[in-house]
Write an enzyme that holds these catalytic residues in place. Structure first.
Site, short mmCIF file in Angstrom:
data_model
loop_
_atom_site.label_atom_id
_atom_site.label_comp_id
_atom_site.label_asym_id
_atom_site.label_seq_id
_atom_site.Cartn_x
_atom_site.Cartn_y
_atom_site.Cartn_z
CB SER A 27 -0.89 0.03 1.24
OG SER A 27 -1.88 -0.95 1.16
CB SER A 174 -12.96 1.77 0.16
OG SER A 174 -11.98 1.79 -0.85
CG ASP A 323 -6.03 -6.65 2.31
OD1 ASP A 323 -7.18 -6.69 1.83
OD2 ASP A 323 -5.23 -5.73 2.06
NE ARG A 354 -8.77 -12.04 -0.80
CZ ARG A 354 -7.93 -11.03 -0.77
NH1 ARG A 354 -8.04 -10.10 0.16
NH2 ARG A 354 -6.96 -10.93 -1.67
NE ARG A 396 -3.55 -9.28 0.78
CZ ARG A 396 -2.27 -8.93 0.82
NH1 ARG A 396 -1.36 -9.77 1.29
NH2 ARG A 396 -1.87 -7.74 0.43
C1 S3P Z 1 -5.81 -1.01 0.03
C2 S3P Z 1 -7.05 -0.88 0.59
C3 S3P Z 1 -7.95 -2.01 0.84
C4 S3P Z 1 -7.18 -3.33 0.83
C5 S3P Z 1 -6.27 -3.43 -0.36
C6 S3P Z 1 -5.24 -2.32 -0.33
C7 S3P Z 1 -5.00 0.21 -0.21
O1 S3P Z 1 -8.92 -2.07 -0.18
O2 S3P Z 1 -8.08 -4.41 0.84
O3 S3P Z 1 -5.60 -4.67 -0.38
O4 S3P Z 1 -3.79 0.11 -0.45
O5 S3P Z 1 -5.58 1.30 -0.15
P1 S3P Z 1 -10.28 -1.19 -0.14
O6 S3P Z 1 -9.92 0.23 -0.27
O7 S3P Z 1 -11.09 -1.68 -1.31
O8 S3P Z 1 -10.93 -1.52 1.16
#
Ligand code: S3P
Length: 436
Positions: A27, A174, A323, A354, A396
């Site tokens: 991220s 999100s 995740d 998932r 994952r």
């Molecule tokens: C992420 C946010 C999450 C996560 C993804 C990475 C990010 O997703 O599940 O693996 O880097 O901002 P969402 O924003 O869809 O919740």
């Protein structure tokens, strides 16, 4: 026929021990790549995530005219020559985000503000993931953005232009949507305010602050002032990815003869739900040598064999470990009692559904997992037996099944296991080294 490299076989080792350096956080790497491209001057990113998702971000940025020097798959440092907020150029082809929703959603926020046309797409999994949640706030900011299936899915078409700030309440927790709105808000006219009912990862906010942006977070609200000067380039060392460390934390906790040390792991509180959940289950996890790297908390983690008990998780905890839920389900299979996971409907729209894929594949190993509309119910305590299982092209899930295989009787055969390259290219080698 499934090619040999796509099949991995895991057996339960007598002992699991060693020290691990996990890959850089995925991220944070995406955000550092994108924001450095918009800064004026050269940025240096060390320990970037070597995963294919971040390579997708790099490829898209190159297609947008960004000069980016660094190797895919383990180049220890990437140098990005940012040319400021007007430095991007119209791509001559469709931008392909591969499997990476973070690439597609974050870049959409930026491209909505750029004076040219962009078309973004991805692989079959990404093209089935929801995009209305992204299109809606960007349109409220004045963006011209369209998606397939009446704005439900990628490919997305964006005709960038002048946007205005908004006051927006996120419908789903999100970080990707939040970040897209923040990135668009940087170049918009007027301030942007975002309300999040459940806190999601805040790496974008931390990095923006570090790059000189006026951004405040207070009580579930984020206040962003648009850019008045160029973003300041960074020299950033990316902390280890807690979502990758999580596999070894669970492996160490559930294996009866284990002791593992994980060096240099990001422990941002918006991401440490997995540590809190495992500790609440009785896992012996210690955090030492806490420090700040850039603007992100980092620590070394220690885990050893533990007796786990069931747990109930829901509410604000969910975004903090979203995740890691397939992996937590593995820990719950081994734990004593009934684990309940609720409020995690978002799992249905990840790289695979998932809830369905985790329940189906763990059941093949003899686990008792019931699907709920927004989570899972796991009856722990029964022993797992090796079987043929399937990753569903979900990185994952593949790694979670490998960890289950470490405590299952006989062999666990994981099909389409190569998908771990998405976030953790060295995963299988590390597993072999620890289990030796
Ligand atoms: C992420 C946010 C999450 C996560 C993804 C990475 C990010 O997703 O599940 O693996 O880097 O901002 P969402 O924003 O869809 O919740």
């Amino acid at each position: 026929m499934v090619g040999r490299t796509q099949l991995k076989i895991v057996r339960s080792p007598k002992r699991l021990a060693g020290e691990i350096a996990i890959p850089g956080d995925k991220s944070i790497t995406h955000r550092a790549l994108i924001l450095s491209s918009l800064a004026l001057g050269s940025s240096k990113i060390s320990n970037p995530s070597p995963g294919r998702d971040c390579q997708s971000t790099m490829n898209c940025l190159k297609a947008l005219g960004v000069r980016l020097i660094g190797q895919h798959g383990g180049g220890p440092t990437i140098v990005i020559h940012g040319t400021g907020d007007t430095g991007l150029t119209e791509p001559t082809n469709v931008l392909n985000a591969g499997n990476s929703a973070t690439t597609l959603r974050l870049l959409s926020g930026v491209l909505a503000t750029q004076p040219f046309l962009s078309i973004l797409t991805g692989d079959a999994s990404l093209r089935s993931r929801p995009m209305r949640r992204l299109i809606e706030p960007l349109r409220l900011m004045g963006a011209e953005i369209h998606g397939r299936g009446e704005d439900s899915f990628a490919p997305l078409v964006i005709r960038g232009g002048k946007l205005h700030g908004i006051d927006y309440s996120l419908r789903v927790p999100s970080a990707q949507v939040k970040s897209a709105v923040l990135l668009a808000g940087l170049f918009a006219e007027g301030k942007t305010t975002i309300e999040e009912r459940q806190p999601s990862r805040d790496h974008t906010e931390r990095l923006l602050r570090r790059m000189g942006v006026e951004i405040k977070s207070d009580n579930g609200r984020i206040y962003l002032e648009p850019l008045r000067a160029h973003l300041i380039p960074v020299d950033l060392c990316v902390p280890g990815d807690i979502s990758s460390a999580a596999y070894w934390l669970v492996a160490g906790a559930i294996h009866p003869n284990a002791r593992v040390k994980i060096r240099n792991c990001g422990v941002n509180p918006t991401r440490t739900g997995i540590i809190d959940a495992l500790q609440a289950m009785g896992a012996k996890i210690k955090e030492e040598n806490q420090r700040l790297e850039g603007n992100e908390p980092v620590a070394d983690l220690y885990v050893e064999s533990s007796q786990l008990r069931a747990i109930e998780i829901s509410g604000d905890m969910i975004p903090r470990l979203i995740d890691e839920i397939p992996l937590l389900a593995v820990a719950a299979c081994v734990a004593k009692g009934k684990t309940i996971i609720r409020g995690a409907g978002e799992l249905k729209v990840k790289e695979s559904d998932r809830i369905a894929t985790t329940a189906r594949e763990l059941s093949r190993l003899g686990a008792k997992v019931e699907e709920l509309p927004d989570g899972m119910l796991i009856h722990g305590g029964s022993s797992l037996s090796g079987a043929e299982v399937e990753s569903h092209f979900d990185h994952r899930l593949a790694m979670s099944l490998a960890i289950a295989g470490l405590v299952a009787k006989r062999e666990t055969m994981i099909y389409r296991a190569h998908v771990t390259e998405i976030s953790y290219p060295g995963f299988w080698e590390e597993l072999e080294r620890l289990a030796r």
